[in-house]
Design a protein around this motif. Structure first.
Motif, short mmCIF file in Angstrom:
data_model
loop_
_atom_site.label_atom_id
_atom_site.label_comp_id
_atom_site.label_asym_id
_atom_site.label_seq_id
_atom_site.Cartn_x
_atom_site.Cartn_y
_atom_site.Cartn_z
N VAL A 53 -6.94 -0.86 7.48
CA VAL A 53 -7.57 -0.31 6.55
C VAL A 53 -9.29 0.25 6.60
O VAL A 53 -9.60 0.79 5.78
N ILE B 242 0.99 -1.19 0.02
CA ILE B 242 -0.19 0.25 0.05
C ILE B 242 0.95 1.14 0.01
O ILE B 242 1.86 1.33 0.67
N GLY C 51 0.72 5.29 0.38
CA GLY C 51 -0.12 6.42 1.19
C GLY C 51 0.41 7.81 0.93
O GLY C 51 1.64 8.01 1.07
N GLN D 133 -1.62 8.04 10.41
CA GLN D 133 -2.25 7.44 9.21
C GLN D 133 -1.89 8.09 8.03
O GLN D 133 -1.10 9.16 7.76
N ALA D 134 -2.45 7.55 6.73
CA ALA D 134 -2.20 8.18 5.19
C ALA D 134 -3.29 7.79 4.47
O ALA D 134 -4.25 6.49 4.86
N THR D 135 -3.68 8.63 3.66
CA THR D 135 -4.62 8.14 2.79
C THR D 135 -4.19 7.34 1.50
O THR D 135 -3.00 7.69 0.79
N ILE D 136 -4.88 6.16 1.13
CA ILE D 136 -4.40 5.33 0.32
C ILE D 136 -4.46 5.83 -1.20
O ILE D 136 -5.33 6.18 -1.71
N ASP D 137 -3.12 6.16 -1.85
CA ASP D 137 -3.06 6.46 -3.20
C ASP D 137 -2.99 5.36 -4.21
O ASP D 137 -3.39 5.49 -5.16
N GLU E 77 5.87 9.99 0.80
CA GLU E 77 4.99 8.87 0.66
C GLU E 77 5.24 7.79 1.68
O GLU E 77 6.60 7.58 1.87
N THR F 66 -8.20 4.94 4.14
CA THR F 66 -7.24 5.27 4.85
C THR F 66 -6.51 4.13 5.71
O THR F 66 -7.21 3.34 6.11
#
Length: 376
Positions: free
Chosen positions: A304, A277, A279, A362-366, A333, A350
């Motif tokens: 997730v 993943i 993010g 956390q990170a937003t999944i790209d 990233e 997320t």
């Protein structure tokens, strides 16, 4: 004060602990009929009345603050933009990040309050140096630390979660009953509050231009047509209306949404599995790990989804200054390498990182992919 049992009991415990408490209900729409009603909502007129009754019972002031414009811009419009880009957003995450612990907290601090207290099931603890950390609640079944993973160190300094050590939701309801709170038996809220009938696809159709296109299988062969790629999400099984069954007769799932090409790719369930993943929009819930700051790899667990996972997946994580291909992002990233594959991971969701009970960030999944098979 959402109007539910959790926030009512949290307020009661804050009063009992000796704090000077003021109850605030957030008006998030100027047309309340556009929000869910009854047990399926969290911000309706009915909920506002329930919150008022709880405050009246506790003998504390009650106010309704109008955050409807900010909610539309930061949550609703963001939700539409993400779907238009072929991603699957989490509006509750955005609401916590930009409304409840940003706009609300900013206003509260400006008015002289010390903290925002909510009925979330999560815990703030202090490390040896006194820095705040976000941890899971005692009741893992109700734990809400995932949706609070967007909180920063500065925000955690001003958060109170009185339900942190409560062993079960049943105990919260029993306490509400003992305290004479009318919401003791009120059902939990769920789903997206601003989609009044629960029909996300129909709601989006009025906001995003939908154009019919092809549904392809994993080999690029056309197996059906759709009325708008933006309304689909990775992992979706229902509503595909495929004209050609799979060779093995088994169900097919959405593997990919390609808004630029206006196509949807479907295939067997096993192809949903991903083990890497990537993010963006990264934030840390407290002081970041030293490894994160230095770009070294570190071990953790990755989650997730807010619910449905008894244990998050073990992972190795590294923070890179630039995204793959040389295009940097403002905060780098996050590359999450999973020990065990996860299924149905969609861009826009997320990923929240844990070490033990502690939320790291956390990170937003790209992007999400399987390293064992070629790209579709």
């Amino acid at each position: 004060m959402s109007g539910g049992v959790d926030s009512a009991v949290a307020a009661a415990r804050a009063v009992e602990a000796g704090h000077d408490v003021v109850g605030v209900h957030l008006a998030l729409s100027r047309m309340p009929g556009t929000l869910r009603t009854g047990s399926r909502g969290c911000c309706t007129i009915e909920d506002s009345n329930d919150a008022w009754r709880a405050c009246d019972k506790l003998g504390i002031p009650f106010y309704v603050w109008d955050f409807s414009e900010r909610f539309k811009a930061d949550v609703v419009d963001d939700f539409i933009a993400e779907y238009a880009a072929g991603r699957t957003p989490n509006p509750c995450m955005r609401c916590n990040e930009r409304i409840k612990f940003a706009a609300l907290l900013e206003k509260a601090l400006a008015l002289g309050f010390d903290a925002v207290c909510t009925g979330h099931y999560a815990k703030v603890v202090r490390d040896a140096e006194g820095n705040p950390e976000l941890h899971r609640a005692a009741d893992w079944a109700k734990d809400q630390s995932y949706v609070l993973g967007v909180l920063t160190r500065e925000q955690l300094e001003h958060c109170l979660f009185p339900l942190a050590d409560t062993p079960s939701k049943a105990e919260v309801r029993a306490e509400a009953e003992r305290r004479g709170l009318s919401v003791a038996k009120k059902p939990d809220s769920h789903d997206i509050c601003f989609i009044s009938d629960g029909d996300t696809r129909g709601w989006l159709a009025d906001k995003i231009e939908m154009t019919s296109g092809d549904i392809l299988d994993e080999n690029g062969q056309k197996v059906g047509e759709h009325s708008g790629a933006n309304a689909f999400t990775v992992g979706q099984r229902r509503g595909l209306r495929l004209g050609r069954p799979a060779p093995d007769g088994k169900p097919r799932f959405v593997l990919e949404v390609r808004p630029k090409e206006n196509t949807v790719v479907v295939g067997p369930e096993q192809l949903l599995a991903v083990d890497e993943i990537r993010g963006i929009r990264i934030s840390w819930a407290g002081v970041p790990l030293a490894e994160a700051a230095s770009g070294e790899e570190f071990a953790c667990a990755a989650q997730v989804r807010a619910h449905g996972e008894p244990l998050p997946s073990k992972a190795r994580v590294v923070l890179r200054a630039e995204a793959e291909g040389g295009e940097g992002t403002d905060d780098g990233e996050l590359v999450v390498m999973l020990e065990s594959p996860l299924r149905g991971v969609a861009p826009g969701q997320t990923v929240v990182l844990y070490q033990g009970t502690r939320v790291l960030g956390q990170a937003t999944i790209d992007a999400a992919r399987s390293l064992s098979r070629p790209a579709l």
